[in-house]
Design a protein around this motif. Structure first.
Motif, PDB file in Angstrom:
ATOM      1  N   LEU A  37       0.795  -1.227   0.000  1.00 56.53           N
ATOM      2  CA  LEU A  37       0.000   0.000   0.000  1.00 56.53           C
ATOM      3  C   LEU A  37       0.830   1.281   0.000  1.00 56.53           C
ATOM      4  CD1 LEU A  37      -2.693  -1.146   2.595  1.00 56.53           C
ATOM      5  CD2 LEU A  37      -2.846  -1.212   0.101  1.00 56.53           C
TER       6      LEU A  37
ATOM      7  N   LEU B 113      -0.156   4.316   9.663  1.00 57.40           N
ATOM      8  CA  LEU B 113      -1.431   4.076   9.004  1.00 57.40           C
ATOM      9  C   LEU B 113      -1.579   2.595   8.696  1.00 57.40           C
ATOM     10  CD1 LEU B 113      -1.146   7.076   6.536  1.00 57.40           C
ATOM     11  CD2 LEU B 113      -2.557   6.977   8.601  1.00 57.40           C
TER      12      LEU B 113
ATOM     13  N   LYS C 172      -4.438  -0.497   7.083  1.00 58.21           N
ATOM     14  CA  LYS C 172      -5.703  -0.843   6.413  1.00 58.21           C
ATOM     15  C   LYS C 172      -6.143  -2.186   6.957  1.00 58.21           C
ATOM     16  CE  LYS C 172      -9.189  -0.369   3.773  1.00 58.21           C
ATOM     17  NZ  LYS C 172     -10.194  -0.808   4.717  1.00 58.21           N
TER      18      LYS C 172
ATOM     19  N   ASP D  15     -12.157   2.719   6.062  1.00 55.95           N
ATOM     20  CA  ASP D  15     -11.106   3.733   5.966  1.00 55.95           C
ATOM     21  C   ASP D  15      -9.766   3.212   6.473  1.00 55.95           C
ATOM     22  OD1 ASP D  15     -12.681   6.207   5.189  1.00 55.95           O
ATOM     23  OD2 ASP D  15     -13.776   5.576   6.979  1.00 55.95           O
ATOM     24  N   VAL D  16      -8.711   3.855   6.028  1.00 56.82           N
ATOM     25  CA  VAL D  16      -7.385   3.651   6.610  1.00 56.82           C
ATOM     26  C   VAL D  16      -7.454   4.200   8.031  1.00 56.82           C
ATOM     27  CG1 VAL D  16      -4.983   4.422   6.475  1.00 56.82           C
ATOM     28  CG2 VAL D  16      -6.201   3.777   4.387  1.00 56.82           C
TER      29      VAL D  16
ATOM     30  N   ALA E 142      -0.824  11.346   5.863  1.00 54.35           N
ATOM     31  CA  ALA E 142      -2.055  10.810   5.266  1.00 54.35           C
ATOM     32  C   ALA E 142      -2.622  11.789   4.238  1.00 54.35           C
ATOM     33  CB  ALA E 142      -3.079  10.523   6.358  1.00 54.35           C
TER      34      ALA E 142
ATOM     35  N   VAL F  81      -9.546   9.664   7.905  1.00 52.53           N
ATOM     36  CA  VAL F  81      -8.780   8.649   8.620  1.00 52.53           C
ATOM     37  C   VAL F  81      -9.617   8.191   9.806  1.00 52.53           C
ATOM     38  CG1 VAL F  81      -6.677   8.190   9.955  1.00 52.53           C
ATOM     39  CG2 VAL F  81      -6.547   9.603   7.906  1.00 52.53           C
TER      40      VAL F  81
END
Length: 170
Positions: A63, A84, A86, A92-93, A120, A128
């Motif tokens: 990613l 971050l 996923k 959402d992330v 981000a 986020v």
């Protein structure tokens, strides 16, 4: 490739490498990690390297982002992680963070999280998420200070207990 993702006045956020296994072994076995994040079954350096390879390093490859090592700019001392993720079950992330107990209460988590949110935005994200256990008051306070708003309580796949979901839109 430059491993540094972000810098603040006091901190450097960088991609983890297998060399960070000793730090990860300590971090994921801290009492608060075990209580609020969960036991990852990491008991030795080989397990810590596997955690890094299957977690943060896999996310970097797939990613282009993941959890990052947070270290003091002054001397490189690792303090924690922030980045971050996923996750399955979240649209959402989301942002995640964890710090060694001896480095808490100094504003490092806020500083690292703010840098992660700026990252981000650079990645083009417009929203986020964040999740916490319902009893993780310190994390919820930090999320609110960063501008996140509580949205709902939910149960993610592969989790036994409920989590509180927070969102931040840019």
């Amino acid at each position: 490739m430059n491993q540094t993702v972000a810098e603040t006045g006091r901190l450097i956020l960088s991609r983890f490498t297998p060399d960070d296994a000793p730090f990860i072994l300590e971090l994921v076995n801290e009492p608060d990690w075990l209580r609020f994040i969960g036991d990852r079954g990491v008991r030795d350096l080989a397990g810590a390297r596997a955690y890094l390879e299957k977690g943060p390093m896999d996310l970097y490859a797939r990613l282009g982002f993941g959890l990052y090592k947070v270290a003091l700019k002054q001397d490189g001392t690792p303090l924690g992680m922030c980045g971050l993720i996923k996750r399955d079950g979240l649209d959402d992330v989301d942002i995640g963070f964890a710090f060694l107990a001896r480095h808490r209460g100094k504003g490092y988590a806020h500083e690292a999280a703010a840098a992660t949110l700026a990252h981000a935005r650079e990645l083009g994200l417009t929203r986020v998420a964040a999740i916490t256990t319902p009893d993780n008051q310190r994390s919820m306070q930090l999320l609110e200070k960063l501008g996140f708003a509580y949205r709902e309580t939910l149960k993610l796949p592969q989790q036994d207990s409920e989590s509180r979901l927070f969102l931040l839109e840019f």
